[in-house]
Design a protein around this motif. Sequence first.
Motif, PDB file in Angstrom:
ATOM      1  N   UNK A  12     -43.845 -54.790  48.241  1.00 13.38           N
ATOM      2  CA  UNK A  12     -42.814 -55.307  47.341  1.00 13.38           C
ATOM      3  C   UNK A  12     -43.389 -56.563  46.691  1.00 13.38           C
ATOM      4  N   UNK A  13     -44.086 -56.395  45.557  1.00 12.34           N
ATOM      5  CA  UNK A  13     -44.826 -57.516  44.965  1.00 12.34           C
ATOM      6  C   UNK A  13     -43.929 -58.686  44.561  1.00 12.34           C
ATOM      7  N   UNK A  15     -47.245 -59.658  40.664  1.00 14.19           N
ATOM      8  CA  UNK A  15     -47.073 -58.728  39.532  1.00 14.19           C
ATOM      9  C   UNK A  15     -47.690 -59.286  38.263  1.00 14.19           C
ATOM     10  N   UNK A  16     -47.492 -60.579  38.018  1.00 11.99           N
ATOM     11  CA  UNK A  16     -48.068 -61.200  36.824  1.00 11.99           C
ATOM     12  C   UNK A  16     -49.584 -61.227  36.881  1.00 11.99           C
ATOM     13  N   UNK A  17     -50.140 -61.556  38.055  1.00  6.79           N
ATOM     14  CA  UNK A  17     -51.601 -61.599  38.217  1.00  6.79           C
ATOM     15  C   UNK A  17     -52.194 -60.197  38.018  1.00  6.79           C
ATOM     16  N   UNK A  18     -51.531 -59.188  38.561  1.00  7.28           N
ATOM     17  CA  UNK A  18     -51.996 -57.812  38.433  1.00  7.28           C
ATOM     18  C   UNK A  18     -51.947 -57.369  36.955  1.00  7.28           C
ATOM     19  N   UNK A  19     -50.838 -57.666  36.287  1.00  2.00           N
ATOM     20  CA  UNK A  19     -50.687 -57.283  34.875  1.00  2.00           C
ATOM     21  C   UNK A  19     -51.727 -57.983  33.998  1.00  2.00           C
ATOM     22  N   UNK A  70     -62.385 -55.798  41.416  1.00  2.00           N
ATOM     23  CA  UNK A  70     -61.227 -55.207  42.091  1.00  2.00           C
ATOM     24  C   UNK A  70     -59.972 -55.710  41.404  1.00  2.00           C
ATOM     25  N   UNK A  71     -58.923 -54.916  41.471  1.00  2.00           N
ATOM     26  CA  UNK A  71     -57.619 -55.405  41.033  1.00  2.00           C
ATOM     27  C   UNK A  71     -57.105 -56.363  42.094  1.00  2.00           C
ATOM     28  N   UNK A  72     -56.275 -57.328  41.701  1.00  2.00           N
ATOM     29  CA  UNK A  72     -55.734 -58.274  42.678  1.00  2.00           C
ATOM     30  C   UNK A  72     -54.757 -57.592  43.640  1.00  2.00           C
ATOM     31  N   UNK A  73     -54.556 -58.237  44.771  1.00  2.00           N
ATOM     32  CA  UNK A  73     -53.646 -57.713  45.787  1.00  2.00           C
ATOM     33  C   UNK A  73     -52.208 -57.688  45.278  1.00  2.00           C
TER      34      UNK A  73
END
Length: 184
Positions: A58-59, A64-68, A51-54
């Motif tokens: 409004x991240x 945002x860094x963890x998702x990227x 899964x992608x991280x949460x």
Amino acid sequence: MSSVKAAICIDNGYFGKLCRDKGFVIYFPKFVEHIAKKNNLKHYTAYIYDCMPHQSAEPTTEESERYAKKDRFFSSLKKDGFVIRLGKLQRISRSGFKQKKVDTLWTADISRLSYTKEIDTVVIISGDSDFIPGIEIAHSVGVHTILWYGESKNTGTSLDLIKNCKEVHKITDDALNECKCYHK
């Protein structure tokens, strides 16, 4: 057992915890090659289930860094020929999340690949008994199942999963060390 067609399926929630617990950063293409070689698999496709991280509506900068970072990781694996199958995260508490749909995607993929004779072997890298229905379907059409599992403080492996696979191998620290990533 030599195989013409195989699927190597990695439950990355499980495998990621195993590697983090043991202090390894793994180069996935090398790890998959290691597994294929150990099982005499010549033609295979590697699948990653995760899964992608949460991310909040409004991240935060951290979200945002963890998702990227995860997005770059999956993009890199796609370039290396991996099939990425993503479920969703569901909030279970104020600070906790649970993966959803990952087991369903895996079972659907293994069922389809088995019934259409696209594979004759499936390698499972997981510890989750939720994969047993897919394993049973694979067995019903003659697909050979191989489980690779590891043990750490935050991972466990279902005894039912072990009993339901035709072959079982333990992921050793030596194997992880051979496949570690020397650059991030």
